[in-house]
Design a protein around this motif. Structure first.
Motif, PDB file in Angstrom:
ATOM      1  N   UNK A   1       0.786  -1.232   0.000  1.00 32.48           N
ATOM      2  CA  UNK A   1       0.000   0.000   0.000  1.00 32.48           C
ATOM      3  C   UNK A   1       0.821   1.288   0.000  1.00 32.48           C
ATOM      4  N   UNK A   2       2.147   1.184   0.111  1.00 34.49           N
ATOM      5  CA  UNK A   2       2.961   2.397   0.161  1.00 34.49           C
ATOM      6  C   UNK A   2       2.853   3.202  -1.128  1.00 34.49           C
ATOM      7  N   UNK A   3       2.991   2.538  -2.265  1.00 38.66           N
ATOM      8  CA  UNK A   3       2.900   3.287  -3.521  1.00 38.66           C
ATOM      9  C   UNK A   3       1.497   3.844  -3.740  1.00 38.66           C
ATOM     10  N   UNK A   4       0.431   3.042  -3.520  1.00 38.74           N
ATOM     11  CA  UNK A   4      -0.915   3.635  -3.597  1.00 38.74           C
ATOM     12  C   UNK A   4      -1.103   4.816  -2.651  1.00 38.74           C
ATOM     13  N   UNK A   5      -0.470   4.759  -1.470  1.00 36.16           N
ATOM     14  CA  UNK A   5      -0.566   5.896  -0.543  1.00 36.16           C
ATOM     15  C   UNK A   5       0.077   7.139  -1.132  1.00 36.16           C
ATOM     16  N   UNK A   6       1.216   6.957  -1.817  1.00 34.90           N
ATOM     17  CA  UNK A   6       1.876   8.111  -2.438  1.00 34.90           C
ATOM     18  C   UNK A   6       1.025   8.679  -3.566  1.00 34.90           C
ATOM     19  N   UNK A   7       0.361   7.796  -4.322  1.00 38.40           N
ATOM     20  CA  UNK A   7      -0.531   8.253  -5.395  1.00 38.40           C
ATOM     21  C   UNK A   7      -1.721   9.017  -4.801  1.00 38.40           C
ATOM     22  N   UNK A   8      -2.268   8.492  -3.711  1.00 38.69           N
ATOM     23  CA  UNK A   8      -3.387   9.152  -3.033  1.00 38.69           C
ATOM     24  C   UNK A   8      -2.995  10.564  -2.597  1.00 38.69           C
ATOM     25  N   UNK A   9      -1.804  10.694  -2.013  1.00 39.22           N
ATOM     26  CA  UNK A   9      -1.382  12.007  -1.523  1.00 39.22           C
ATOM     27  C   UNK A   9      -1.000  12.946  -2.649  1.00 39.22           C
ATOM     28  N   UNK A  10      -0.510  12.399  -3.747  1.00 40.98           N
ATOM     29  CA  UNK A  10      -0.225  13.252  -4.897  1.00 40.98           C
ATOM     30  C   UNK A  10      -1.514  13.865  -5.433  1.00 40.98           C
ATOM     31  N   UNK A  11      -2.598  13.109  -5.387  1.00 42.15           N
ATOM     32  CA  UNK A  11      -3.874  13.595  -5.928  1.00 42.15           C
ATOM     33  C   UNK A  11      -4.639  14.459  -4.933  1.00 42.15           C
ATOM     34  N   UNK A  12      -4.663  14.045  -3.664  1.00 45.50           N
ATOM     35  CA  UNK A  12      -5.508  14.724  -2.680  1.00 45.50           C
ATOM     36  C   UNK A  12      -4.720  15.553  -1.661  1.00 45.50           C
ATOM     37  N   UNK A  13      -3.410  15.371  -1.597  1.00 43.72           N
ATOM     38  CA  UNK A  13      -2.602  16.124  -0.643  1.00 43.72           C
ATOM     39  C   UNK A  13      -2.110  15.270   0.515  1.00 43.72           C
ATOM     40  N   UNK A  14      -1.076  15.750   1.176  1.00 49.06           N
ATOM     41  CA  UNK A  14      -0.478  15.021   2.304  1.00 49.06           C
ATOM     42  C   UNK A  14      -1.468  14.907   3.472  1.00 49.06           C
ATOM     43  N   UNK A  15      -2.132  16.017   3.807  1.00 50.03           N
ATOM     44  CA  UNK A  15      -2.971  16.028   5.012  1.00 50.03           C
ATOM     45  C   UNK A  15      -4.102  15.004   4.949  1.00 50.03           C
ATOM     46  N   UNK A  16      -4.875  14.911   3.869  1.00 53.28           N
ATOM     47  CA  UNK A  16      -5.904  13.867   3.823  1.00 53.28           C
ATOM     48  C   UNK A  16      -5.337  12.463   3.971  1.00 53.28           C
ATOM     49  N   UNK A  17      -4.150  12.241   3.405  1.00 51.58           N
ATOM     50  CA  UNK A  17      -3.520  10.933   3.544  1.00 51.58           C
ATOM     51  C   UNK A  17      -3.153  10.619   4.982  1.00 51.58           C
ATOM     52  N   UNK A  18      -2.566  11.600   5.671  1.00 51.73           N
ATOM     53  CA  UNK A  18      -2.179  11.385   7.066  1.00 51.73           C
ATOM     54  C   UNK A  18      -3.404  11.181   7.957  1.00 51.73           C
ATOM     55  N   UNK A  19      -4.473  11.912   7.677  1.00 50.50           N
ATOM     56  CA  UNK A  19      -5.713  11.730   8.458  1.00 50.50           C
ATOM     57  C   UNK A  19      -6.320  10.355   8.207  1.00 50.50           C
ATOM     58  N   UNK A  20      -6.292   9.904   6.969  1.00 45.38           N
ATOM     59  CA  UNK A  20      -6.809   8.578   6.631  1.00 45.38           C
ATOM     60  C   UNK A  20      -6.022   7.503   7.389  1.00 45.38           C
ATOM     61  N   UNK A  21      -4.692   7.651   7.417  1.00 44.22           N
ATOM     62  CA  UNK A  21      -3.865   6.689   8.146  1.00 44.22           C
ATOM     63  C   UNK A  21      -4.164   6.683   9.633  1.00 44.22           C
ATOM     64  N   UNK A  22      -4.348   7.863  10.218  1.00 41.02           N
ATOM     65  CA  UNK A  22      -4.611   7.956  11.656  1.00 41.02           C
ATOM     66  C   UNK A  22      -5.940   7.299  12.016  1.00 41.02           C
ATOM     67  N   UNK A  23      -6.948   7.470  11.175  1.00 40.09           N
ATOM     68  CA  UNK A  23      -8.234   6.831  11.455  1.00 40.09           C
ATOM     69  C   UNK A  23      -8.132   5.311  11.364  1.00 40.09           C
ATOM     70  N   UNK A  24      -7.303   4.832  10.444  1.00 40.35           N
ATOM     71  CA  UNK A  24      -7.084   3.392  10.344  1.00 40.35           C
ATOM     72  C   UNK A  24      -6.387   2.859  11.591  1.00 40.35           C
ATOM     73  N   UNK A  25      -5.476   3.654  12.162  1.00 42.92           N
ATOM     74  CA  UNK A  25      -4.799   3.244  13.386  1.00 42.92           C
ATOM     75  C   UNK A  25      -5.796   3.067  14.526  1.00 42.92           C
ATOM     76  N   UNK A  26      -6.778   3.940  14.603  1.00 46.30           N
ATOM     77  CA  UNK A  26      -7.805   3.819  15.646  1.00 46.30           C
ATOM     78  C   UNK A  26      -8.549   2.487  15.489  1.00 46.30           C
ATOM     79  N   UNK A  27      -8.916   2.156  14.263  1.00 51.06           N
ATOM     80  CA  UNK A  27      -9.611   0.889  14.012  1.00 51.06           C
ATOM     81  C   UNK A  27      -8.705  -0.290  14.362  1.00 51.06           C
ATOM     82  N   UNK A  28      -7.432  -0.191  14.018  1.00 48.75           N
ATOM     83  CA  UNK A  28      -6.480  -1.264  14.328  1.00 48.75           C
ATOM     84  C   UNK A  28      -6.398  -1.512  15.829  1.00 48.75           C
ATOM     85  N   UNK A  29      -6.387  -0.439  16.611  1.00 52.35           N
ATOM     86  CA  UNK A  29      -6.332  -0.590  18.059  1.00 52.35           C
ATOM     87  C   UNK A  29      -7.546  -1.307  18.615  1.00 52.35           C
ATOM     88  N   UNK A  30      -8.710  -0.964  18.098  1.00 52.74           N
ATOM     89  CA  UNK A  30      -9.946  -1.613  18.566  1.00 52.74           C
ATOM     90  C   UNK A  30      -9.971  -3.090  18.187  1.00 52.74           C
TER      91      UNK A  30
END
Length: 402
Positions: free
Chosen positions: A70-99
């Motif tokens: 998923x690293x390369x898809x993540x870079x593509x996502x951030x190239x299209x939508x920006x760094x901040x949306x990508x980092x927020x998406x990752x942080x929300x996934x971390x919350x789900x991972x913890x649960x």
């Protein structure tokens, strides 16, 4: 002051890092706190729930496999939508991972544990770009310091991670390690708060001097050297760090002592980051990268010819951490030096995908290698890889990098 004036101000005062770099350093501290907790408990939790000893590190391996995919898809996502949306998406996934991880351990579900670590990998595939986000807005002379400062966030993680592992590892009324996984939700919420106040840079236009240097530099050789150094160092570090926790467990070393050993290793990984950028500036990329490989070689030699006791394991983990630091930061800074606005997202994605693949191999194989060939033969394999890496980097940087 408009964006162009700010950019020119930074170029005129190359000694100053913007405040956004420090915010990203804190984000990286949280990222690496989750990583420290994960590496401390993953094999131990897996060993309790796995169908056999060779499966103990499967959850941790799946985590890195997810990063690799998923690293390369993540870079593509951030190239299209920006760094901040990508980092927020990752942080929300971390919350789900913890649960998911909390309930998996509570219910002794090995499949659930594997899923939790897979979700952690999704988070990491975004969070690994913190160091590159820091240099998006920096001129070339500041990039080694920018990468170094962000990676230095691991110094905080070296203290917070073991504190979480020890404090929440065994709590009455909860399954061992379940609350450690629950802590990932809190880390994710804190990350969202930091990313929310972070201001994304738009990049700095290269000066004529920087553009001329980029045209004359052997870009292909430099980029290949950067990718190989970071990836091979990460593979060796991951493999030996994870297997060391299993070896210490087989030696009868208690959870508290082994956790402190991992803490010492993590401190050694990230504390040098406070000066690694300055080291690169003073001694150059070539000597810095080769010094990293020499320290990794020393780690394997200690395991092959040392006493084999806990003290030797501790010293080896410290050397492993310092060697990784010089190689990983040096490789990342070297890559950032030669990237352009046009290719930075794609090359960063390729770089971190290769690193993730090598890290995955280092995460999947420790339990299997421990079962098949043992600790010393694993170090022998790592020694051969480090020697190859040293020779390749030395030759690749011979012409221009001193």
């Amino acid at each position: 002051m408009n964006q162009k004036d700010k950019n020119m101000d930074l170029i005129a005062r190359p000694e100053r890092l913007p405040s956004s770099t420090y915010v990203l350093s804190l984000c990286q501290a949280l990222n690496l706190t989750a990583a420290v907790v994960s590496v401390t408990i993953a094999a131990l939790a897996g060993e309790k729930m796995a169908p056999g000893p060779a499966w103990a590190t499967l959850p941790y391996g799946v985590q890195f496999a997810a990063v690799a995919l998923l690293t390369y898809p993540a870079s593509v996502f951030m190239r299209r939508f920006g760094r901040k949306p990508g980092f927020l998406c990752g942080a929300m996934t971390l919350i789900v991972a913890g649960c998911v991880g909390f309930f998996a351990v509570q219910q002794s579900s090995f499949v659930g544990l594997v899923l939790a670590h897979g979700l952690l990998g999704v988070y990491v595939s975004f969070a690994n770009f913190y160091r590159f986000a820091a240099v998006d807005q920096l001129p070339a002379p500041l990039r080694p310091r920018g990468v170094s400062l962000v990676v230095a966030g691991g110094v905080l993680a070296a203290f917070i991670g073991p504190w979480i592992s020890l404090g929440l590892g065994n709590v009455d009324g909860y399954a061992p390690y379940s609350l450690c996984y629950a802590s990932f939700a809190g880390i994710g919420i804190s990350t969202i708060a930091l990313v929310g106040v972070w201001r994304q840079g738009r990049g700095i236009e290269a000066t004529p001097v920087h553009m001329e240097a980029a045209r004359k530099a052997p870009v292909t050789a430099a980029i290949l050297a950067a990718i190989f150094t970071s990836a091979s160092a990460y593979m060796v570090m991951n493999l030996l760090m994870v297997q060391a926790s299993l070896v210490m467990d087989s030696m009868g070393v208690g959870f508290h002592a082994s956790t402190l050993a991992i803490q010492a290793h993590v401190i050694a990984m990230f504390l040098p980051s406070l000066v690694t950028g300055l080291i690169i500036g003073k001694f150059g990329f070539r000597l810095t990268l080769c010094a990293g490989f020499l320290l990794l070689i020393a780690t394997t030699l200690l395991a092959l010819f040392g006493s084999g006791g806990f003290e030797a394991m501790l010293i080896g983990l410290i050397l492993l951490g310092i060697g990784w630091n010089l190689s990983y930061i040096g490789g990342g800074a070297l890559l950032a030096k030669y990237l352009t606005e046009e290719n930075r997202h794609s090359m960063q994605g390729i770089n971190d995908s290769v690193i993730a693949i090598c890290a995955t191999a280092g995460a999947f194989s420790p339990a299997l290698l421990q079962t098949l060939i043992g600790w010393k033969n694993t170090n022998l394999l790592c020694l051969l890889l480090c020697i190859i890496g040293f020779v390749m980097v030395w030759r690749a940087t011979k012409a221009t990098l001193t």
